[in-house]
Design an enzyme around this catalytic site. Structure first.
Site, PDB file in Angstrom:
ATOM      1  N   ARG A  32      44.531  29.574  13.018  1.00 10.04           N
ATOM      2  CA  ARG A  32      44.411  30.109  14.366  1.00 10.04           C
ATOM      3  C   ARG A  32      44.906  31.546  14.342  1.00 10.04           C
ATOM      4  NH1 ARG A  32      41.256  26.769  15.109  1.00 10.04           N
ATOM      5  NH2 ARG A  32      41.204  25.095  16.663  1.00 10.04           N
ATOM      6  N   HIS A  85      35.369  33.081  13.087  1.00  8.75           N
ATOM      7  CA  HIS A  85      35.905  31.723  13.290  1.00  8.75           C
ATOM      8  C   HIS A  85      34.840  30.673  12.947  1.00  8.75           C
ATOM      9  CE1 HIS A  85      38.750  29.044  15.908  1.00  8.75           C
ATOM     10  NE2 HIS A  85      38.229  28.356  14.890  1.00  8.75           N
ATOM     11  N   GLU A 108      40.640  36.051  20.412  1.00  9.57           N
ATOM     12  CA  GLU A 108      39.199  35.766  20.269  1.00  9.57           C
ATOM     13  C   GLU A 108      38.642  35.590  21.670  1.00  9.57           C
ATOM     14  OE1 GLU A 108      38.411  32.401  17.720  1.00  9.57           O
ATOM     15  OE2 GLU A 108      39.682  33.226  16.151  1.00  9.57           O
TER      16      GLU A 108
HETATM   17  N1  LIG Z   1      38.841  28.264  11.150  1.00 13.08           N
HETATM   18  C1  LIG Z   1      38.333  27.096  11.398  1.00 13.08           C
HETATM   19  O1  LIG Z   1      37.133  26.965  11.568  1.00 13.08           O
HETATM   20  C2  LIG Z   1      39.216  25.894  11.436  1.00 13.08           C
HETATM   21  C3  LIG Z   1      40.536  26.005  11.766  1.00 13.08           C
HETATM   22  N2  LIG Z   1      41.356  24.904  11.786  1.00 13.08           N
HETATM   23  C4  LIG Z   1      42.769  25.091  12.137  1.00 13.08           C
HETATM   24  O2  LIG Z   1      43.535  24.749  11.005  1.00 13.08           O
HETATM   25  C5  LIG Z   1      44.614  23.934  11.413  1.00 13.08           C
HETATM   26  C6  LIG Z   1      44.959  22.987  10.278  1.00 13.08           C
HETATM   27  O3  LIG Z   1      43.907  22.082  10.098  1.00 13.08           O
HETATM   28  P1  LIG Z   1      44.148  20.652   9.439  1.00 13.08           P
HETATM   29  O4  LIG Z   1      44.663  20.804   8.070  1.00 13.08           O
HETATM   30  O5  LIG Z   1      42.904  19.903   9.625  1.00 13.08           O
HETATM   31  O6  LIG Z   1      45.294  20.088  10.377  1.00 13.08           O
HETATM   32  P2  LIG Z   1      46.375  18.984  10.002  1.00 13.08           P
HETATM   33  O7  LIG Z   1      47.027  18.607  11.276  1.00 13.08           O
HETATM   34  O8  LIG Z   1      45.767  17.924   9.169  1.00 13.08           O
HETATM   35  O9  LIG Z   1      47.436  19.771   9.090  1.00 13.08           O
HETATM   36  C7  LIG Z   1      48.303  20.736   9.583  1.00 13.08           C
HETATM   37  C8  LIG Z   1      49.553  20.734   8.728  1.00 13.08           C
HETATM   38  O10 LIG Z   1      50.362  21.839   9.137  1.00 13.08           O
HETATM   39  C9  LIG Z   1      51.715  21.397   9.097  1.00 13.08           C
HETATM   40  N3  LIG Z   1      52.574  22.247   9.908  1.00 13.08           N
HETATM   41  C10 LIG Z   1      52.841  22.153  11.233  1.00 13.08           C
HETATM   42  N4  LIG Z   1      53.731  23.111  11.583  1.00 13.08           N
HETATM   43  C11 LIG Z   1      54.011  23.819  10.479  1.00 13.08           C
HETATM   44  C12 LIG Z   1      54.852  24.927  10.220  1.00 13.08           C
HETATM   45  N5  LIG Z   1      55.602  25.499  11.174  1.00 13.08           N
HETATM   46  N6  LIG Z   1      54.889  25.423   8.962  1.00 13.08           N
HETATM   47  C13 LIG Z   1      54.141  24.860   7.967  1.00 13.08           C
HETATM   48  N7  LIG Z   1      53.359  23.787   8.167  1.00 13.08           N
HETATM   49  C14 LIG Z   1      53.284  23.278   9.396  1.00 13.08           C
HETATM   50  C15 LIG Z   1      51.644  19.973   9.587  1.00 13.08           C
HETATM   51  O11 LIG Z   1      52.800  19.249   9.247  1.00 13.08           O
HETATM   52  C16 LIG Z   1      50.402  19.477   8.901  1.00 13.08           C
HETATM   53  O12 LIG Z   1      50.670  18.891   7.649  1.00 13.08           O
HETATM   54  C17 LIG Z   1      44.126  23.209  12.683  1.00 13.08           C
HETATM   55  O13 LIG Z   1      45.184  22.868  13.525  1.00 13.08           O
HETATM   56  C18 LIG Z   1      43.210  24.219  13.306  1.00 13.08           C
HETATM   57  O14 LIG Z   1      43.946  25.001  14.221  1.00 13.08           O
HETATM   58  C19 LIG Z   1      40.888  23.677  11.415  1.00 13.08           C
HETATM   59  C20 LIG Z   1      39.579  23.505  11.082  1.00 13.08           C
HETATM   60  C21 LIG Z   1      38.620  24.589  11.128  1.00 13.08           C
HETATM   61  O1  LIG Z   2      38.169  22.386  14.257  1.00 12.26           O
HETATM   62  C1  LIG Z   2      38.804  23.418  14.539  1.00 12.26           C
HETATM   63  O2  LIG Z   2      40.004  23.416  14.823  1.00 12.26           O
HETATM   64  C2  LIG Z   2      38.094  24.709  14.562  1.00 12.26           C
HETATM   65  O3  LIG Z   2      38.687  25.736  14.495  1.00 12.26           O
HETATM   66  C3  LIG Z   2      36.620  24.682  14.695  1.00 12.26           C
HETATM   67  O4  LIG Z   2      35.959  24.995  13.531  1.00 12.26           O
HETATM   68  C4  LIG Z   2      36.268  25.682  15.752  1.00 12.26           C
HETATM   69  O5  LIG Z   2      34.957  25.559  16.120  1.00 12.26           O
HETATM   70  P1  LIG Z   2      34.566  25.739  17.654  1.00 12.26           P
HETATM   71  O6  LIG Z   2      35.198  24.607  18.354  1.00 12.26           O
HETATM   72  O7  LIG Z   2      35.205  26.975  18.148  1.00 12.26           O
HETATM   73  O8  LIG Z   2      33.094  25.710  17.693  1.00 12.26           O
END
Ligand SMILES: NC(=O)C1=CN([C@@H]2O[C@H](COP(=O)(O)OP(=O)(O)OC[C@H]3O[C@@H](n4cnc5c(N)ncnc54)[C@H](O)[C@@H]3O)[C@@H](O)[C@H]2O)C=CC1
Ligand SMILES: O=C(O)C(=O)[C@H](O)COP(=O)(O)O
Length: 407
Positions: free
Chosen positions: A237, A283, A266
């Site tokens: 994020r 993104h 964003e």
């Molecule tokens: N750019 C994109 O298109 C995407 C972005 N994301 C973002 O990436 C983030 C992570 O995704 P996932 O791995 O699927 O989530 P997840 O929830 O599986 O993993 C997040 C990890 O971060 C850890 N965490 C929480 N606070 C922390 C801190 N202060 N310092 C270090 N680690 C910490 C948690 O304990 C957890 O293990 C999502 O929350 C989302 O905001 C996710 C998917 C797509």
């Molecule tokens: O799954 C997440 O978290 C993400 O960041 C998504 O990839 C974002 O995609 P949109 O929801 O913005 O289409």
């Protein structure tokens, strides 16, 4: 059972006492609003009720008045201001991140909520690999000579760790919530990663406060301490990295390579920062067709359960055949061969170029996301290898690889 799933079950029980067979309390078919950028949502949700596809940013609020359920992506802020006084009983987000949803308010308002954890984790990992392989080729280094610090070792970070380690690349892990929970793993402090890692990649949720606050986790002091030549990646994020501080450090001449998929704010990112980063995208790190489809099916399955019509969907019944059928790989797998295979499926430079063309023009950031070119995961590439080790390694990395010995 995850807390959000438990809440869906409890809310579902309540719902069952007053509604049956996908009909709302007035006896009409349930009305389900879905974000227009959710592939397969119209087809799937029309099995359960009347579907209306709407833009997510801004969402047409008039449509909410008589709707029963709302399926969003991350661009829709879901809170009291949006939903108070509507008939919405269920909110699903087809995303991993949930910082756009005020889940505490939903809970006290008795609205069920379900997200799609892990749906696009593979896509983000493949985005990071594409970026690293591109930078390694451009700057002439071997990834195996680098240490990658992963901040946030959940669905994305954990898969990234596994693939990097399969290639013999050293990783350092930082995840205080998991460390405090007693999870197995060699968790280090963020300070240690800053000192030791050559690549620092962020995969945490956005927490604006609390014991594990991630807002500006990479602040000016942290950025200033990064070693010369460090690769800084943010694909979680935007506000996890202080964008103003980063720009200031880059303008001051700090030697960093920077990959940003997410921005603060964003969609109106700072074009001066984009000009300074090595890779900048809109993104879209999670935007594989598989990742988006998983997001849709996860919330579809949760909603079907909520209304007492449980259905499951196999992803391969939805997805089209990939563009590339199969390719043959002769010999072993070195970094340059891996880069060519990876970039056959997805090359991050495509998305970087598209963003640079339109950045600064209002509306274009979201347009890029809406009209995103089809992108598949590595598993869509069938690779026949005459070398058994190459086949085994590619399989570990997520390609659909087989060993077919030369006769
Ligand atoms: N750019 C994109 O298109 C995407 C972005 N994301 C973002 O990436 C983030 C992570 O995704 P996932 O791995 O699927 O989530 P997840 O929830 O599986 O993993 C997040 C990890 O971060 C850890 N965490 C929480 N606070 C922390 C801190 N202060 N310092 C270090 N680690 C910490 C948690 O304990 C957890 O293990 C999502 O929350 C989302 O905001 C996710 C998917 C797509
Ligand atoms: O799954 C997440 O978290 C993400 O960041 C998504 O990839 C974002 O995609 P949109 O929801 O913005 O289409």
């Amino acid at each position: 059972m995850a807390l959000s799933a438990l809440r869906v079950c409890l809310a579902a029980r309540l719902w069952h006492t007053c509604a049956l067979n996908s009909r709302s309390q007035t006896g009409t078919l349930v009305k389900i609003l879905v974000d227009e950028n959710m592939p397969y949502a119209r087809d799937l949700f029309s099995r359960l009720g009347e579907v209306k596809a709407v833009p997510g940013r801004p969402i047409p609020v008039a449509e909410l008045a008589d709707a029963d359920a709302l399926m969003v992506r991350s661009v829709t802020k879901v809170n009291a201001a949006l939903l108070q006084g509507t008939g919405i009983k269920f909110v699903g987000t087809a995303t991993a991140g949930t910082d756009h949803v005020d889940d505490a308010w939903l809970e006290q308002a008795g609205i069920a909520f379900s997200a799609a954890p892990g749906c696009n984790a593979i896509a983000v990992v493949e985005y990071v690999f594409s970026s690293l392989l591109m930078l390694a080729e451009r700057d002439g280094f071997a990834l195996t000579d680098r240490t990658v610090g992963i901040v946030g070792v959940g669905n994305v970070g954990g898969r990234l760790q596994a693939r990097l380690e399969a290639l013999g690349i050293r990783t350092l892990l930082c995840d205080p919530p998991r460390a405090d929970h007693g999870d197995a793993g060699d968790f280090r402090s963020l300070d240690e990663l800053v000192r030791e890692a050559d690549v620092l990649t962020f995969h945490t949720p956005l927490f604006k406060d609390g014991p594990y606050k991630t807002l500006h986790l990479a602040d000016e002091a942290l950025i200033a301490r990064l070693k010369p030549g460090t690769i800084l990646i943010n694909a979680c994020r935007g506000p996890v990295v202080d964008n103003a501080a980063l720009l200031q450090r880059l303008q001051a001449g700090q030697a960093l390579s920077v990959v940003l998929d997410v921005w603060e704010p964003e969609p109106d990112l700072n074009v001066a920062l984009l000009d300074r980063v090595d890779i900048g995208t809109a993104h879209i790190a999670g935007y594989t067709l598989e990742g988006k489809a998983r997001g849709t099916t996860q919330v579809f399955e949760a909603y079907s359960e909520f209304i007492g019509k449980r259905q499951q969907v196999a992803l391969d019944t939805l997805l089209p055949a990939p563009e590339f059928g199969r390719i043959t790989l002769h010999g072993g797998l070195d970094q340059s061969t891996l880069k060519r295979l990876v970039h056959l499926v997805y090359d991050v430079r495509r998305d970087d170029a598209l963003l640079r063309k339109v950045a600064g023009t209002p509306g274009e950031f979201d347009k890029l996301r809406k009209h995103y070119l089809e992108r598949r995961e590595w598993s869509s590439l069938y690779v026949q290898c005459d070398d058994a080790d190459a086949a085994a390694l590619l399989l570990k990395l997520g390609f659909n690889a087989v060993h077919t010995p030369v006769r």
